[in-house]
Design a protein around this motif. Structure first.
Motif: not given
Length: 237
Positions: A121-124, A155-160, A187-196, A229-237
């Motif tokens: 559900d959560i990956v760090l 692929n390891l993350l559950s939906d949402n 932006k290239f690396l995490f293009s498949d995620f929603r940036w929260e 340092v950058m911290a990102l909170n991302l959600i699997k779309q």
């Protein structure tokens, strides 16, 4: 008890007889004196690294429950903290993790050789992805390893599912030990995620402060700890 360490992890020793206690005390003083001498001889300096801002940010963003995967956790206290708070935590590293907890499950393997039969559900990714594939820590040398890792994590993350990432941010560079990212690469690396959420921090005279993307764009971080340092909170779309 280790009087030199005032933190969550301390070392306690069992009771010994008088001779053992005297020997242990003498040996401890010798070791501590040697460490202090080494600092003076080599002009050692006490630094506060990026964990000082990363850990609080993670606790602000992390969901209140769920199955957690902490990737590259071998030097992190986060698995023990989250396990103690009731999360089911899985840790992944190719080096041995030194602590145990009933809620913690450790997997000693390289991420690119791991095929778990479960999702999370959560990956760090706490100051980890910048080291992937460079081989300096004994890991596999892979071109574009950071992109491959993000694809696997997706692929390891559950939906949402939630992905929380911290990494060096500023003037882009690749050293023998780590990468420094800019916004274009992220932006290239995490293009498949929603940036929260995203947050930036800058190290100035060895003290950390909140910052912005614009303030860090030209900041170099060739050494460690980084200066941005950058911290990102991302959600699997």
């Amino acid at each position: 008890m280790n009087d030199e360490l005032n933190d969550a992890f301390e070392t306690y020793f069992p009771k010994h007889n008088v001779v053992q206690r005297l020997l242990n005390r003498a040996l401890s003083k010798l070791v501590l004196s040697s460490l202090r001498l080494r600092v003076r001889l080599l002009d050692g300096k006490l630094l506060v690294n990026e964990r000082i801002v990363e850990y609080p940010q993670i606790f602000q963003w992390i969901r209140p429950e769920g199955k957690v995967l902490d990737i590259g956790c071998v030097t992190s206290r986060m698995p023990m903290q989250l396990a103690s708070l009731g999360y089911e935590v899985h840790g992944l590293d190719f080096r041995q993790y030194p602590f145990a907890h009933p809620n913690f499950h450790f997997h000693r393997v390289d991420i690119f050789e791991w095929s778990p039969q479960q999702s999370f559900d959560i990956v760090l990714l706490i100051s980890a992805i910048e080291h992937f594939g460079l081989g300096d820590y004994g890991d596999l040398v892979l071109p574009e390893a950071d992109k491959l890792a993000v694809e696997k994590i997706f692929n390891l993350l559950s939906d949402n599912g939630q992905l929380i990432v911290t990494l060096p941010f500023g003037k882009p560079e690749v050293t023998k030990k780590h990468r420094i990212y800019d916004m274009e690469r992220l932006k290239f690396l995490f293009s498949d995620f929603r940036w929260e959420n995203q947050r930036c921090f800058k190290r100035i005279d060895d003290v950390w402060f909140p910052s912005s993307v614009e303030e860090l764009e030209d900041v170099a971080s060739s050494g460690m700890p980084p200066n941005g340092v950058m911290a990102l909170n991302l959600i699997k779309q």
